[in-house]
Design a protein around this motif. Structure first.
Motif, short mmCIF file in Angstrom:
data_model
loop_
_atom_site.label_atom_id
_atom_site.label_comp_id
_atom_site.label_asym_id
_atom_site.label_seq_id
_atom_site.Cartn_x
_atom_site.Cartn_y
_atom_site.Cartn_z
N THR A 245 0.84 -1.14 -0.06
CA THR A 245 0.06 -0.03 -0.02
C THR A 245 0.75 1.18 -0.09
O THR A 245 1.97 1.37 0.72
N MET A 246 0.62 2.22 -0.93
CA MET A 246 1.22 3.47 -0.71
C MET A 246 0.37 4.59 0.15
O MET A 246 -1.03 4.62 -0.09
N ASP A 247 0.75 4.96 1.28
CA ASP A 247 -0.09 5.96 2.10
C ASP A 247 -0.59 7.05 1.40
O ASP A 247 -1.93 7.45 1.53
N GLU A 248 0.15 7.92 0.57
CA GLU A 248 -0.35 8.72 -0.09
C GLU A 248 0.36 9.19 -1.68
O GLU A 248 1.46 8.55 -1.47
N VAL A 249 -0.48 9.14 -2.44
CA VAL A 249 -0.15 9.24 -4.17
C VAL A 249 -0.53 10.61 -4.48
O VAL A 249 -1.54 11.17 -4.41
N LEU A 250 0.59 11.25 -4.90
CA LEU A 250 0.23 12.66 -5.71
C LEU A 250 0.18 12.49 -7.19
O LEU A 250 1.33 12.51 -7.72
N PRO A 251 -1.01 12.56 -8.19
CA PRO A 251 -1.02 12.90 -9.38
C PRO A 251 -0.44 14.07 -9.83
O PRO A 251 -0.46 15.01 -9.11
N PHE A 252 0.29 14.02 -10.81
CA PHE A 252 0.90 15.10 -11.41
C PHE A 252 0.49 15.11 -12.80
O PHE A 252 0.52 14.10 -13.74
N ALA A 253 0.39 16.44 -13.37
CA ALA A 253 -0.16 16.68 -14.72
C ALA A 253 0.45 18.11 -15.08
O ALA A 253 0.37 19.12 -14.35
N TYR A 254 0.93 18.34 -16.52
CA TYR A 254 1.46 19.57 -16.52
C TYR A 254 1.03 19.64 -18.24
O TYR A 254 1.39 18.51 -18.94
N VAL A 255 0.56 20.78 -18.78
CA VAL A 255 0.25 20.80 -20.24
C VAL A 255 1.23 22.11 -20.73
O VAL A 255 1.37 23.04 -20.24
N HIS A 256 1.55 21.69 -22.01
CA HIS A 256 2.46 22.66 -22.54
C HIS A 256 2.30 22.96 -24.16
O HIS A 256 1.74 21.60 -24.72
N ALA A 257 2.13 23.88 -24.74
CA ALA A 257 1.55 24.40 -26.01
C ALA A 257 2.47 25.28 -26.54
O ALA A 257 2.75 26.22 -26.03
N THR A 258 2.58 25.21 -28.10
CA THR A 258 3.26 26.29 -28.90
C THR A 258 2.59 26.40 -30.20
O THR A 258 1.39 25.44 -30.31
N ASP A 259 2.83 27.69 -30.62
CA ASP A 259 1.97 27.64 -32.04
C ASP A 259 2.76 26.71 -33.21
O ASP A 259 3.65 25.89 -32.86
N GLU A 260 2.38 26.70 -34.49
CA GLU A 260 2.88 25.69 -35.20
C GLU A 260 4.37 25.69 -35.48
O GLU A 260 5.07 24.69 -35.80
N SER A 261 4.82 26.74 -35.36
CA SER A 261 6.47 26.88 -35.47
C SER A 261 7.12 26.49 -34.45
O SER A 261 8.29 26.25 -34.67
N GLY A 262 6.58 26.07 -33.09
CA GLY A 262 7.17 25.59 -32.18
C GLY A 262 8.06 26.61 -31.13
O GLY A 262 8.86 26.31 -30.33
N LEU A 263 8.03 27.86 -31.96
CA LEU A 263 9.03 28.81 -31.33
C LEU A 263 8.14 29.86 -30.28
O LEU A 263 8.93 30.39 -29.30
N ASN A 264 6.96 29.90 -30.27
CA ASN A 264 6.08 30.78 -29.43
C ASN A 264 5.30 29.82 -28.45
O ASN A 264 4.33 29.14 -28.81
N ASP A 265 5.59 30.15 -27.02
CA ASP A 265 4.83 29.46 -26.06
C ASP A 265 3.52 29.85 -26.08
O ASP A 265 3.37 31.17 -25.89
#
Length: 427
Positions: A245-265
């Protein structure tokens, strides 16, 4: 050390050392490709990056100073092209005066011819006519000389002004280069300072956490194409494939996106929310990218977290990736987590697009096998009996110090960062 701080360090460092971050050694060999388990840059590497950024900034300052001196020299009356332009102006002025005098001589000669009377002798008429003819010829010559001088003046002024404009352009470029170099230097210095601070914090830690490949996170229902201006719901399943058993589990999620050029966040235009399986309330994933703890997660059990991805209508067409992972810690002080971040890539279609039927996004790394899990009861893995804690992420979360790969798309290229968490205080 929390992943949030390491990601911030990676973003800052990537500005000046993208190649460096792509060449770090694996955190855990474990038979995995290096691209899946990359360590963050060392203090020595960050010191080299900071020194390189300082040298680049010093060079930029020197180049800007030289460019400014060049502009000042060319704006001086003693500059060669300025001297040539002044000489051309003087010559043009003399030619203009000569033409004016020649034109006046024609007027005078014409007046003399017009003033002849019937009593004028043939010699007088011949002399007056000859004087007019000579004056007219001189006026033509003077006009040609003036035209030549004016053209030479225009060329001289163009040459002088073009040289000055080019020098000013180079000065502007040098100023921009200095500004960019200063930003790079500042980023490198900050990355180094943060790394040193984190190293000091790690030195105060207790037991180091371990990677646990059997703690898996799997996303289902996330479309491979999401239209700007819409919301999509999907599911994050966290599974404890171990026999403890794991007493506490922390789910992690992160989203990252750019335009089609990949240069602009365009991260500010994409938003992640979550909700526990038993709740209809949506919560925004915080800036640490963790959700509330699952307490507990028994051996062989899983917990489902409802997720929602919203993309603003103003978002341009581009590319996105949602990273997921899980960390655990136990009451006895042991801790660990997924050795890798699973990245689910998706396309962003412009608002109003009709992509039609699309497949679900698939992970960019191979998820650890969950076969052979022992469920809490029955013949198959069952949802966890524990719940997402209503009190939020545990204060023990900073203890998590194991390695987990993170791929960040940051302008110049993909940067692979290792999540390392050590025992310490919740900061």
């Amino acid at each position: 050390m929390k992943i949030r701080r390491i990601l911030a360090t990676a973003v800052a460092t990537a500005v000046t050392t993208p190649a460096l971050l792509l060449s770090v050694t694996p955190a855990f060999a474990d038979g995995k490709p290096a691209a899946q388990t990359q360590e963050k840059p060392s203090i020595a590497e960050l010191e080299l990056a900071a020194a390189a950024a300082q040298a680049a900034y010093d060079d930029a300052v020197e180049a800007e100073s030289a460019a400014l001196a060049a502009v000042e020299a060319l704006l001086s009356d003693t500059a060669p092209l300025a001297v040539a332009a002044k000489a051309a102006e003087d010559a043009a002025a003399l030619a203009a005066t000569a033409k004016s005098d020649a034109d006046q001589a024609v007027v005078t000669a014409q007046a003399a011819v017009d003033a002849l009377t019937e009593t004028a002798t043939e010699e007088e008429r011949t002399a007056a006519t000859t004087a007019l003819t000579d004056a007219q010829a001189a006026a033509v010559t003077a006009a040609e000389a003036k035209a030549t001088a004016d053209a030479a003046l225009a060329d001289a002024l163009d040459a002088r002004d073009d040289e000055r404009v080019e020098a000013l352009r180079k000065l502007d470029q040098a100023k921009k280069a200095t500004k960019a170099a200063l930003a790079d230097k500042t980023a490198a210095d900050e990355a180094l300072a943060k790394a040193k601070e984190e190293e000091d914090e790690e030195g105060e830690g207790d037991e180091e956490c371990v990677p646990e490949a059997k703690l898996t996170t799997v996303v289902t229902g996330l479309p491979s194409t999401v239209v700007a201006g819409t919301k999509v719901n999907f599911k994050l399943r966290v599974t404890n494939g171990t026999d403890k058993t794991m007493d506490e589990v922390l789910p992690f999620a992160y989203v990252h996106a750019t335009d089609e050029s990949g240069l602009n966040d365009i991260d500010d235009l994409v938003h992640l929310q979550w909700s526990s399986g038993s709740s209809s309330t949506w919560k925004t994933v915080d800036n640490k990218h963790y959700m509330d703890a699952i307490s507990p997660l028994k051996a062989g059990a899983h917990a489902d977290v409802k997720m929602r991805l919203t993309i603003d209508a103003s978002a341009p067409a581009g590319n996105g990736v949602t990273f997921v992972a899980g960390d655990y810690f136990n009451d006895n002080g042991t801790c660990g987590g997924s050795p890798d971040l699973e990245g689910y890539e998706f396309l962003i279609a412009a608002a109003g697009s009709e992509p039609g039927k699309v497949d679900d996004a698939t992970p960019s790394t191979t998820a650890p096998s969950t076969s052979g899990l022992t469920p809490q009861s029955g013949a198959s893995a069952s949802p966890v009996s524990g719940s997402l804690a209503a009190t939020g992420s545990s204060s023990a979360m900073p203890q998590l110090a194991l390695a987990s790969g993170a791929a960040l798309v940051i302008g110049a290229g993909a940067v692979f960062v290792v999540r390392r968490r050590k025992a310490g205080s919740h900061a």
